[in-house]
Design a protein around this motif. Sequence first.
Motif, PDB file in Angstrom:
ATOM      1  N   THR A 152       0.840  -1.192   0.000  1.00 19.25           N
ATOM      2  CA  THR A 152       0.000   0.000   0.000  1.00 19.25           C
ATOM      3  C   THR A 152       0.878   1.246   0.000  1.00 19.25           C
ATOM      4  OG1 THR A 152      -0.007   0.124   2.409  1.00 19.25           O
ATOM      5  CG2 THR A 152      -1.775  -1.186   1.370  1.00 19.25           C
ATOM      6  N   ASN A 153       0.266   2.387  -0.268  1.00 18.23           N
ATOM      7  CA  ASN A 153       0.984   3.660  -0.189  1.00 18.23           C
ATOM      8  C   ASN A 153       1.500   3.913   1.223  1.00 18.23           C
ATOM      9  OD1 ASN A 153       1.244   4.791  -2.704  1.00 18.23           O
ATOM     10  ND2 ASN A 153      -0.493   6.175  -2.501  1.00 18.23           N
ATOM     11  N   GLU A 154       0.696   3.535   2.217  1.00 16.58           N
ATOM     12  CA  GLU A 154       1.098   3.741   3.603  1.00 16.58           C
ATOM     13  C   GLU A 154       2.366   2.948   3.926  1.00 16.58           C
ATOM     14  OE1 GLU A 154      -2.870   4.877   2.832  1.00 16.58           O
ATOM     15  OE2 GLU A 154      -2.119   2.822   2.698  1.00 16.58           O
ATOM     16  N   LYS A 155       2.417   1.721   3.460  1.00 16.11           N
ATOM     17  CA  LYS A 155       3.570   0.859   3.738  1.00 16.11           C
ATOM     18  C   LYS A 155       4.829   1.374   3.042  1.00 16.11           C
ATOM     19  CE  LYS A 155       5.655  -2.868   5.232  1.00 16.11           C
ATOM     20  NZ  LYS A 155       5.876  -3.166   6.640  1.00 16.11           N
ATOM     21  N   ILE A 156       4.711   1.757   1.761  1.00 13.75           N
ATOM     22  CA  ILE A 156       5.901   2.235   1.049  1.00 13.75           C
ATOM     23  C   ILE A 156       6.355   3.587   1.606  1.00 13.75           C
ATOM     24  CG2 ILE A 156       5.008   3.515  -0.955  1.00 13.75           C
ATOM     25  CD1 ILE A 156       6.985   1.597  -2.601  1.00 13.75           C
ATOM     26  N   HIS A 157       5.406   4.372   2.098  1.00 11.98           N
ATOM     27  CA  HIS A 157       5.733   5.641   2.753  1.00 11.98           C
ATOM     28  C   HIS A 157       6.583   5.360   3.996  1.00 11.98           C
ATOM     29  CE1 HIS A 157       4.081   9.773   4.296  1.00 11.98           C
ATOM     30  NE2 HIS A 157       5.334   9.598   4.642  1.00 11.98           N
TER      31      HIS A 157
ATOM     32  N   PRO B 211       5.198   8.836   0.183  1.00  7.09           N
ATOM     33  CA  PRO B 211       5.121   7.568  -0.550  1.00  7.09           C
ATOM     34  C   PRO B 211       5.842   7.699  -1.884  1.00  7.09           C
ATOM     35  CG  PRO B 211       2.995   8.687  -0.592  1.00  7.09           C
ATOM     36  CD  PRO B 211       3.907   9.505   0.267  1.00  7.09           C
ATOM     37  N   THR B 212       6.311   6.595  -2.410  1.00 10.56           N
ATOM     38  CA  THR B 212       6.964   6.572  -3.714  1.00 10.56           C
ATOM     39  C   THR B 212       6.405   5.398  -4.493  1.00 10.56           C
ATOM     40  OG1 THR B 212       9.113   6.690  -4.835  1.00 10.56           O
ATOM     41  CG2 THR B 212       8.951   5.187  -2.947  1.00 10.56           C
ATOM     42  N   ASP B 213       6.829   5.227  -5.730  1.00  9.29           N
ATOM     43  CA  ASP B 213       6.270   4.154  -6.549  1.00  9.29           C
ATOM     44  C   ASP B 213       6.990   2.824  -6.383  1.00  9.29           C
ATOM     45  OD1 ASP B 213       8.550   5.082  -7.866  1.00  9.29           O
ATOM     46  OD2 ASP B 213       7.499   5.609  -9.708  1.00  9.29           O
ATOM     47  N   VAL B 214       8.329   2.868  -6.342  1.00  3.32           N
ATOM     48  CA  VAL B 214       9.107   1.626  -6.244  1.00  3.32           C
ATOM     49  C   VAL B 214      10.376   1.890  -5.444  1.00  3.32           C
ATOM     50  CG1 VAL B 214      10.283   2.001  -8.458  1.00  3.32           C
ATOM     51  CG2 VAL B 214      10.108  -0.316  -7.540  1.00  3.32           C
ATOM     52  N   ILE B 215      10.740   0.925  -4.625  1.00  8.72           N
ATOM     53  CA  ILE B 215      11.992   0.969  -3.866  1.00  8.72           C
ATOM     54  C   ILE B 215      12.682  -0.377  -4.063  1.00  8.72           C
ATOM     55  CG2 ILE B 215      13.051   1.076  -1.569  1.00  8.72           C
ATOM     56  CD1 ILE B 215      10.765   2.848  -0.676  1.00  8.72           C
ATOM     57  N   SER B 216      13.989  -0.333  -4.256  1.00 11.78           N
ATOM     58  CA  SER B 216      14.775  -1.561  -4.404  1.00 11.78           C
ATOM     59  C   SER B 216      15.825  -1.627  -3.307  1.00 11.78           C
ATOM     60  CB  SER B 216      15.496  -1.574  -5.747  1.00 11.78           C
ATOM     61  OG  SER B 216      14.575  -1.554  -6.796  1.00 11.78           O
ATOM     62  N   PHE B 217      16.029  -2.820  -2.810  1.00  8.19           N
ATOM     63  CA  PHE B 217      17.091  -3.075  -1.849  1.00  8.19           C
ATOM     64  C   PHE B 217      17.990  -4.148  -2.433  1.00  8.19           C
ATOM     65  CE2 PHE B 217      13.614  -1.490   0.806  1.00  8.19           C
ATOM     66  CZ  PHE B 217      14.271  -0.485   1.510  1.00  8.19           C
ATOM     67  N   ALA B 218      19.132  -3.711  -2.948  1.00  7.78           N
ATOM     68  CA  ALA B 218      20.069  -4.637  -3.582  1.00  7.78           C
ATOM     69  C   ALA B 218      20.878  -5.357  -2.515  1.00  7.78           C
ATOM     70  CB  ALA B 218      20.994  -3.880  -4.530  1.00  7.78           C
TER      71      ALA B 218
ATOM     72  N   ILE C   2       8.419   2.699   4.619  1.00  7.64           N
ATOM     73  CA  ILE C   2       9.721   2.170   4.189  1.00  7.64           C
ATOM     74  C   ILE C   2      10.607   3.303   3.669  1.00  7.64           C
ATOM     75  CG2 ILE C   2      10.861   0.692   2.474  1.00  7.64           C
ATOM     76  CD1 ILE C   2       8.303  -1.123   2.686  1.00  7.64           C
ATOM     77  N   ASN C   3      10.024   4.193   2.883  1.00  6.33           N
ATOM     78  CA  ASN C   3      10.761   5.324   2.314  1.00  6.33           C
ATOM     79  C   ASN C   3      11.297   6.229   3.426  1.00  6.33           C
ATOM     80  OD1 ASN C   3      11.737   6.565  -0.021  1.00  6.33           O
ATOM     81  ND2 ASN C   3       9.931   7.845  -0.280  1.00  6.33           N
ATOM     82  N   ARG C   4      10.475   6.451   4.434  1.00  4.53           N
ATOM     83  CA  ARG C   4      10.880   7.302   5.561  1.00  4.53           C
ATOM     84  C   ARG C   4      11.995   6.625   6.372  1.00  4.53           C
ATOM     85  NH1 ARG C   4       6.050   8.516   7.694  1.00  4.53           N
ATOM     86  NH2 ARG C   4       6.005   6.553   8.811  1.00  4.53           N
ATOM     87  N   GLU C   5      11.827   5.351   6.637  1.00  6.23           N
ATOM     88  CA  GLU C   5      12.784   4.631   7.473  1.00  6.23           C
ATOM     89  C   GLU C   5      14.138   4.425   6.794  1.00  6.23           C
ATOM     90  OE1 GLU C   5      13.291   0.326   9.717  1.00  6.23           O
ATOM     91  OE2 GLU C   5      11.285   0.991   9.148  1.00  6.23           O
ATOM     92  N   PHE C   6      14.129   4.028   5.524  1.00  9.77           N
ATOM     93  CA  PHE C   6      15.370   3.648   4.857  1.00  9.77           C
ATOM     94  C   PHE C   6      15.975   4.719   3.961  1.00  9.77           C
ATOM     95  CE2 PHE C   6      13.369  -0.357   5.990  1.00  9.77           C
ATOM     96  CZ  PHE C   6      14.420  -1.006   6.615  1.00  9.77           C
ATOM     97  N   ARG C   7      15.141   5.663   3.495  1.00  7.78           N
ATOM     98  CA  ARG C   7      15.666   6.682   2.582  1.00  7.78           C
ATOM     99  C   ARG C   7      15.521   8.098   3.146  1.00  7.78           C
ATOM    100  NH1 ARG C   7      13.017   6.798  -2.481  1.00  7.78           N
ATOM    101  NH2 ARG C   7      14.902   7.672  -3.360  1.00  7.78           N
ATOM    102  N   GLU C   8      14.941   8.182   4.342  1.00  5.36           N
ATOM    103  CA  GLU C   8      14.725   9.464   5.015  1.00  5.36           C
ATOM    104  C   GLU C   8      13.931  10.440   4.150  1.00  5.36           C
ATOM    105  OE1 GLU C   8      18.501  10.808   6.518  1.00  5.36           O
ATOM    106  OE2 GLU C   8      18.740   8.995   7.742  1.00  5.36           O
TER     107      GLU C   8
END
Length: 156
Positions: A47-52, A64-71, A54-60
């Motif tokens: 959901t947007n809430e979940k990616i928001h 919300p964003t569309d896609v996040i990758s963790f290599a 994750i974006n806040r926690e890992f990318r500061e």
Amino acid sequence: MTLLIDCVDETNELTEQQMLEVERLLAFAAKKLNVEEHSEVSVTYVTNEKIHEINREFREKDAPTDVISFAMEELGEGEIELKGVDMPRILGDIIISVAKTKEQAEDYGHSFLRELGFLAVHGFLHLLGYDHMTEEEEKEMFTLQKEILNDYGLTR
């Protein structure tokens, strides 16, 4: 080419066919890019809430964003690379916001599946080390994205 893909739809909004199509597209991209046999990737639809979160926690970034990758192959400071014989290459995780996918598909005037495929390939390329921080990198990555999507037949 065998790419091992673990897909989870936390939103319960995608059809089995949509998830299967993304898996086929990523397998196609892996073959085109000569990714090692039996490499692994996970794709999670959220959901947007979940990616928001994750974006806040890992990318500061507090949005919300569309896609996040963790290599998994990116080494942090002080980390060492571990390689084993006959072990699969674990590329990492792709996290896609279903709501953002719908919104952007509408904004760009193409299908939901096209946008979903675009975001999956975008995330996949990040896992392989591609980026778009400079103009040159952006041109290379976006040209490759377009080529993969067009060759697969998922056009605008």
